[in-house]
Structures are given as C-alpha cells and as structure tokens.
Design a protein around this motif. Sequence first.
Motif, PDB file in Angstrom:
ATOM      1  N   ARG A   8      61.965  24.957  42.170  1.00  0.00           N
ATOM      2  CA  ARG A   8      61.060  24.048  41.489  1.00  0.00           C
ATOM      3  C   ARG A   8      59.735  23.999  42.230  1.00  0.00           C
ATOM      4  N   ALA A  11      56.403  18.986  44.379  1.00  0.00           N
ATOM      5  CA  ALA A  11      56.080  17.721  43.716  1.00  0.00           C
ATOM      6  C   ALA A  11      55.388  16.803  44.709  1.00  0.00           C
ATOM      7  N   ARG A  57      54.132  18.453  39.069  1.00  0.00           N
ATOM      8  CA  ARG A  57      55.084  17.338  38.994  1.00  0.00           C
ATOM      9  C   ARG A  57      54.645  16.212  39.912  1.00  0.00           C
ATOM     10  N   VAL A  58      54.681  15.002  39.367  1.00  0.00           N
ATOM     11  CA  VAL A  58      54.433  13.790  40.146  1.00  0.00           C
ATOM     12  C   VAL A  58      55.612  12.853  39.934  1.00  0.00           C
ATOM     13  N   LEU A  59      56.221  12.397  41.021  1.00  0.00           N
ATOM     14  CA  LEU A  59      57.318  11.432  40.968  1.00  0.00           C
ATOM     15  C   LEU A  59      56.772  10.074  41.386  1.00  0.00           C
ATOM     16  N   PRO A  89      49.521  16.883  35.723  1.00  0.00           N
ATOM     17  CA  PRO A  89      50.917  17.057  36.151  1.00  0.00           C
ATOM     18  C   PRO A  89      51.861  16.285  35.237  1.00  0.00           C
ATOM     19  N   VAL A 117      59.565  15.758  48.385  1.00  0.00           N
ATOM     20  CA  VAL A 117      58.192  15.883  47.901  1.00  0.00           C
ATOM     21  C   VAL A 117      57.313  16.367  49.044  1.00  0.00           C
TER      22      VAL A 117
END
Length: 379
Positions: A8, A11, A57-59, A89, A117
């Motif tokens: 992946r 992030a 991707r941002v969490l 993102p 991350v």
Amino acid sequence: MREPSPVRPPAVGIIANPVSARDIRRVVANANSLQLADRVNIVLRAMAALGACGVTRVLMMPDREGLKPMLERHLMRERAASTGNQTWPQLEWLAMPATGRVDDTFFAARLLREAAVAAIVVLGGDGTHRAVVRECGQVPIAGLSTGTNNAYPELREATLAGLAVGLYAMGRIAPDTALVYNKRLDVTLDARDGARRHDIALVDVAIANEHYIGAKALWRTDSLAAVYMAFADPEAIGLSAIGGMLDPVGRREPGGLCVQVAPLEPRAPHTELADPLFHLHAPIAPGLLQPVPVYGWHRLADGEPAPVRQRAGVMALDGEREITFGPDDRLTVTLRERAFRSIAVADCLRYAAAHGLLRAQRQPASGPGVPSLPILLHP
C-alpha cells in the motif's frame, strides 16, 4: 501458491483536536477561539499539499463536534471543482469511538502508529501534541498551532507543513534531512503505596501548591511553586514564558531549566517567608501578563532526575493539571533529549528548493512556434 499482497502507498495521519483553544484561559485573557470551519479549512489546505506531493491516503481521527461531516462536505465540493492539476488524497476515518475526551487522541495516535503511517499532522496546542507524542512511538509529527498555549507547535501555514510532510512521506527527502529530534520531560511518581506512574510533558511541568485538580487548565500564578522546562522561548505563551523571559533555552539547545517561584518552607513559625529575588512579568496566556516571584533558577541536564522539592501539591503537564501528590510520595522530573522526532518543515522546504523537488517536466508544445512552459505544482 498465494500471491504477495500489494504494497500500500504511504499514508499520512491527521489528528485535529476539535475543541482546542476553548479552555478557561481563553475566557480570562479575552483571546479568540478557533471555529470549527477554520479547523476544516486548515485540514483542507494540508490535504491539498499532501495530494500535490503524491500522497494518496490520509487516515484521520473522528470527532463528536461536527468536524467530520463538514470536512467531507467541503472535500466533496473541492474534488468536484478541481482541475486535472489538483489531486486529493483518499480520506479514511479511523475505526474508533469518539468520546470528546483526550482518550480519543491517545487511541488515535496508537492506531496511527499501528497503521505505520509515515507521519502525523497534529492540530492543537501543547496538550494535544503531548497526547499524540505519548502514544505515537517512533512516528514523526508535524505540529500546527490551533490551541490556547502553543509553545511547542510553531505558528505555520498548513500548506507549507503539508508540503514538507508529503515530500518526506513519498521518500523525496531522507529522514536525516527531514526529521529533527525534540526534548521532552519525563515525570515519575513513586507513591506511598508502592505504585509507580509515568507521564510526559513536551514543554513544561508546573508544581502548584494545591490539593485537588479541579479545572484542568492552569492559568493563575499565585499558587505556583516551581516550573520545569524542556525549553524556554522568549516568544512563547504559557508557563514556559517565565523561563523564556528569565534565562532562555532553545528547543534545539542542550539542557532545560527549572525556576523556583515560591519558597520551599517558612523560616520559622509566625514569621514571613523569604523574599523573592525579584518579580518577573510573563505572558502566561494570550493577553494575560502576571507578575511572578522568582526565588532562584538552575539548568536541567539530560538524563539526570530532578527531585521535586515541594512536599505536596498538584503537577500540571504542559499547562494542564494531571497529578496530585502527597508528602510521602516521591516525584522526579527528568529531561530527555532526542526523545521524539518531528518534521523539520523549514529544512524540508529549503531542501526542496535547492534540489528542484517542486519542479515538473515541461509540457509538449501546444502548437507550431509556441514555447513550452513548466508545469507548476499548483496552477
């Protein structure tokens, strides 16, 4: 034979305290409070810069104050209006309950650490950043100042912080250049019953001659006994300003500082206490300056435990009351250098400029005799 799982893309985590800058210090000092829409706009600017660097991707930590639906609504609008030069993102919310307490930040920081991350962007004041650092392990943070007392997070535009984090997350800037070590204060309480408690502070540990915690925020100086500081910046707001106006210690400079602001004990019954050396006016909250008596001060050395000499009271970590202790308890404060890492935003941006990281390939000519122009990161 099972095929290997696809790797992946990196992030980036975001923890935005939706209620920072709303404590009593904002009321007594006539300071402004950051509104929810302002926080949403800060997150959007950071995400725009992350997307421009290639972060997909941002969490993010969920909340109970309305930040989540407002951010999703604005993000949908921005995506619909964006041109081919703007990439956003994918926003993913952490699977966790939202209670509206500091436990949310602790839990979110642990989840982001477990998700590996590349970095965590933090919106809040000293207390929020302390909560993240306590649980994030080796994950570097990038602080955005949105709290009441903001001695640790420097005042910086979210777009620039997002660029620095994005370039680091995508491997465009090596850790040796992108990251910097920070100091921390470790607190250990050895209780009378044999129990031991550990906690941390990023900026200051204040000892107050009180017997209960009450309101978390500590903004009065008449009960203060001593302040231990990892760094003391003359431009800071908060209890560390006492040291900053007395004997400054830089955040990258070795050592810390302890200031005694009350006598340890009376000379004798029915006599006056020892006189202070002088009174120092310090900005302990936005718009709030108070005279602080100074009885003495000394430097703290890395790794050397400093015993708290007050017999009983309340300990405030980064401006918030957290721990009570009694005459039979043993309390120590230890300065730790190279304790955790953060994104060195200014260094990252200088490196990006020097190495052309924000330059792109030239466009093909659009017609005969038309010169090609460089594609900028943003239109």
